[in-house]
Design a protein around this motif. Structure first.
Motif, PDB file in Angstrom:
ATOM      1  N   VAL A  16      -6.914 -15.644 -21.545  1.00  0.00           N
ATOM      2  CA  VAL A  16      -7.003 -15.183 -20.151  1.00  0.00           C
ATOM      3  C   VAL A  16      -5.866 -14.199 -19.859  1.00  0.00           C
ATOM      4  O   VAL A  16      -6.080 -13.154 -19.235  1.00  0.00           O
ATOM      5  CB  VAL A  16      -6.982 -16.374 -19.165  1.00  0.00           C
ATOM      6  N   VAL A  17      -4.667 -14.523 -20.326  1.00  0.00           N
ATOM      7  CA  VAL A  17      -3.520 -13.622 -20.138  1.00  0.00           C
ATOM      8  C   VAL A  17      -3.788 -12.282 -20.815  1.00  0.00           C
ATOM      9  O   VAL A  17      -3.559 -11.214 -20.229  1.00  0.00           O
ATOM     10  CB  VAL A  17      -2.223 -14.266 -20.678  1.00  0.00           C
ATOM     11  N   ASP A  18      -4.281 -12.322 -22.023  1.00  0.00           N
ATOM     12  CA  ASP A  18      -4.587 -11.086 -22.757  1.00  0.00           C
ATOM     13  C   ASP A  18      -5.679 -10.286 -22.056  1.00  0.00           C
ATOM     14  O   ASP A  18      -5.592  -9.055 -21.970  1.00  0.00           O
ATOM     15  CB  ASP A  18      -5.017 -11.407 -24.191  1.00  0.00           C
ATOM     16  N   GLU A  19      -6.682 -10.991 -21.554  1.00  0.00           N
ATOM     17  CA  GLU A  19      -7.766 -10.315 -20.848  1.00  0.00           C
ATOM     18  C   GLU A  19      -7.236  -9.603 -19.605  1.00  0.00           C
ATOM     19  O   GLU A  19      -7.593  -8.458 -19.332  1.00  0.00           O
ATOM     20  CB  GLU A  19      -8.842 -11.331 -20.452  1.00  0.00           C
ATOM     21  N   LYS A  20      -6.355 -10.264 -18.861  1.00  0.00           N
ATOM     22  CA  LYS A  20      -5.782  -9.647 -17.654  1.00  0.00           C
ATOM     23  C   LYS A  20      -4.938  -8.426 -18.020  1.00  0.00           C
ATOM     24  O   LYS A  20      -5.002  -7.401 -17.351  1.00  0.00           O
ATOM     25  CB  LYS A  20      -4.949 -10.652 -16.867  1.00  0.00           C
ATOM     26  N   THR A  21      -4.172  -8.534 -19.082  1.00  0.00           N
ATOM     27  CA  THR A  21      -3.342  -7.403 -19.517  1.00  0.00           C
ATOM     28  C   THR A  21      -4.203  -6.187 -19.826  1.00  0.00           C
ATOM     29  O   THR A  21      -3.912  -5.067 -19.368  1.00  0.00           O
ATOM     30  CB  THR A  21      -2.508  -7.802 -20.750  1.00  0.00           C
ATOM     31  N   GLU A  22      -5.266  -6.394 -20.586  1.00  0.00           N
ATOM     32  CA  GLU A  22      -6.164  -5.288 -20.933  1.00  0.00           C
ATOM     33  C   GLU A  22      -6.885  -4.747 -19.694  1.00  0.00           C
ATOM     34  O   GLU A  22      -7.028  -3.532 -19.531  1.00  0.00           O
ATOM     35  CB  GLU A  22      -7.178  -5.735 -21.987  1.00  0.00           C
ATOM     36  N   LEU A  23      -7.339  -5.637 -18.846  1.00  0.00           N
ATOM     37  CA  LEU A  23      -8.016  -5.219 -17.621  1.00  0.00           C
ATOM     38  C   LEU A  23      -7.084  -4.386 -16.748  1.00  0.00           C
ATOM     39  O   LEU A  23      -7.491  -3.352 -16.207  1.00  0.00           O
ATOM     40  CB  LEU A  23      -8.522  -6.441 -16.856  1.00  0.00           C
ATOM     41  N   ASP A  24      -5.838  -4.818 -16.619  1.00  0.00           N
ATOM     42  CA  ASP A  24      -4.886  -4.085 -15.792  1.00  0.00           C
ATOM     43  C   ASP A  24      -4.628  -2.679 -16.336  1.00  0.00           C
ATOM     44  O   ASP A  24      -4.509  -1.721 -15.564  1.00  0.00           O
ATOM     45  CB  ASP A  24      -3.583  -4.858 -15.656  1.00  0.00           C
ATOM     46  N   LYS A  25      -4.563  -2.557 -17.645  1.00  0.00           N
ATOM     47  CA  LYS A  25      -4.391  -1.230 -18.254  1.00  0.00           C
ATOM     48  C   LYS A  25      -5.575  -0.328 -17.907  1.00  0.00           C
ATOM     49  O   LYS A  25      -5.400   0.843 -17.528  1.00  0.00           O
ATOM     50  CB  LYS A  25      -4.274  -1.338 -19.772  1.00  0.00           C
ATOM     51  N   LYS A  26      -6.779  -0.859 -18.024  1.00  0.00           N
ATOM     52  CA  LYS A  26      -7.982  -0.071 -17.743  1.00  0.00           C
ATOM     53  C   LYS A  26      -8.083   0.265 -16.257  1.00  0.00           C
ATOM     54  O   LYS A  26      -8.446   1.392 -15.892  1.00  0.00           O
ATOM     55  CB  LYS A  26      -9.231  -0.824 -18.202  1.00  0.00           C
ATOM     56  N   ALA A  27      -7.754  -0.692 -15.401  1.00  0.00           N
ATOM     57  CA  ALA A  27      -7.814  -0.446 -13.959  1.00  0.00           C
ATOM     58  C   ALA A  27      -6.792   0.602 -13.545  1.00  0.00           C
ATOM     59  O   ALA A  27      -7.084   1.467 -12.707  1.00  0.00           O
ATOM     60  CB  ALA A  27      -7.595  -1.745 -13.183  1.00  0.00           C
ATOM     61  N   MET A  50     -12.609  -4.173 -10.447  1.00  0.00           N
ATOM     62  CA  MET A  50     -11.665  -4.477 -11.517  1.00  0.00           C
ATOM     63  C   MET A  50     -10.390  -5.087 -10.941  1.00  0.00           C
ATOM     64  O   MET A  50      -9.845  -6.056 -11.498  1.00  0.00           O
ATOM     65  CB  MET A  50     -11.351  -3.222 -12.332  1.00  0.00           C
ATOM     66  N   CYS A  51      -9.925  -4.559  -9.815  1.00  0.00           N
ATOM     67  CA  CYS A  51      -8.722  -5.104  -9.177  1.00  0.00           C
ATOM     68  C   CYS A  51      -8.968  -6.514  -8.651  1.00  0.00           C
ATOM     69  O   CYS A  51      -8.102  -7.392  -8.781  1.00  0.00           O
ATOM     70  CB  CYS A  51      -8.249  -4.172  -8.071  1.00  0.00           C
ATOM     71  N   GLN A  52     -10.132  -6.743  -8.088  1.00  0.00           N
ATOM     72  CA  GLN A  52     -10.471  -8.088  -7.622  1.00  0.00           C
ATOM     73  C   GLN A  52     -10.516  -9.065  -8.805  1.00  0.00           C
ATOM     74  O   GLN A  52     -10.013 -10.200  -8.710  1.00  0.00           O
ATOM     75  CB  GLN A  52     -11.817  -8.086  -6.902  1.00  0.00           C
ATOM     76  N   TYR A  53     -11.119  -8.650  -9.881  1.00  0.00           N
ATOM     77  CA  TYR A  53     -11.204  -9.472 -11.088  1.00  0.00           C
ATOM     78  C   TYR A  53      -9.798  -9.801 -11.591  1.00  0.00           C
ATOM     79  O   TYR A  53      -9.497 -10.948 -11.966  1.00  0.00           O
ATOM     80  CB  TYR A  53     -12.033  -8.727 -12.131  1.00  0.00           C
ATOM     81  N   SER A  54      -8.916  -8.814 -11.587  1.00  0.00           N
ATOM     82  CA  SER A  54      -7.547  -9.025 -12.022  1.00  0.00           C
ATOM     83  C   SER A  54      -6.844 -10.060 -11.135  1.00  0.00           C
ATOM     84  O   SER A  54      -6.087 -10.904 -11.629  1.00  0.00           O
ATOM     85  CB  SER A  54      -6.774  -7.702 -12.003  1.00  0.00           C
ATOM     86  N   GLU A  55      -7.084 -10.002  -9.843  1.00  0.00           N
ATOM     87  CA  GLU A  55      -6.493 -10.977  -8.923  1.00  0.00           C
ATOM     88  C   GLU A  55      -6.978 -12.388  -9.252  1.00  0.00           C
ATOM     89  O   GLU A  55      -6.192 -13.344  -9.220  1.00  0.00           O
ATOM     90  CB  GLU A  55      -6.833 -10.626  -7.481  1.00  0.00           C
ATOM     91  N   ILE A  56      -8.254 -12.514  -9.558  1.00  0.00           N
ATOM     92  CA  ILE A  56      -8.801 -13.830  -9.916  1.00  0.00           C
ATOM     93  C   ILE A  56      -8.152 -14.336 -11.210  1.00  0.00           C
ATOM     94  O   ILE A  56      -7.757 -15.510 -11.296  1.00  0.00           O
ATOM     95  CB  ILE A  56     -10.330 -13.765 -10.057  1.00  0.00           C
ATOM     96  N   LEU A  57      -8.040 -13.469 -12.191  1.00  0.00           N
ATOM     97  CA  LEU A  57      -7.384 -13.870 -13.441  1.00  0.00           C
ATOM     98  C   LEU A  57      -5.937 -14.259 -13.173  1.00  0.00           C
ATOM     99  O   LEU A  57      -5.438 -15.242 -13.746  1.00  0.00           O
ATOM    100  CB  LEU A  57      -7.471 -12.755 -14.474  1.00  0.00           C
TER     101      LEU A  57
END
Length: 66
Positions: A8-19, A50-57
């Motif tokens: 989950v941490v890794d997923e958020k890190t990657e998502l944040d980079k893309k966002a 993507m930002c909302q998803y990041s907040e949930i993560l």
């Protein structure tokens, strides 16, 4: 941290980079203004989601410590 939590941490890190990259494209890249207005709206909506998803993560990660 458990392996599933690290994922989950890794997923958020990657998502944040893309966002961040998408947000910068929308706000700073002159190519964005040349796109069809409907496509511009889709990209803006994608960035918002993507930002909302990041907040949930982030909330899930915070709960790991609880």
């Amino acid at each position: 941290m458990q392996p599933h939590q690290q994922r989950v941490v890794d997923e958020k890190t990657e998502l944040d980079k893309k966002a961040t990259a998408l947000s910068e494209f929308i706000g700073r890249n002159p190519i964005f203004e040349t796109l069809d207005p409907v496509e511009q709206e889709r990209l803006k909506e994608q960035c918002e989601v993507m930002c909302q998803y990041s907040e949930i993560l982030g909330a899930r990660i915070a709960a790991f410590a609880a």
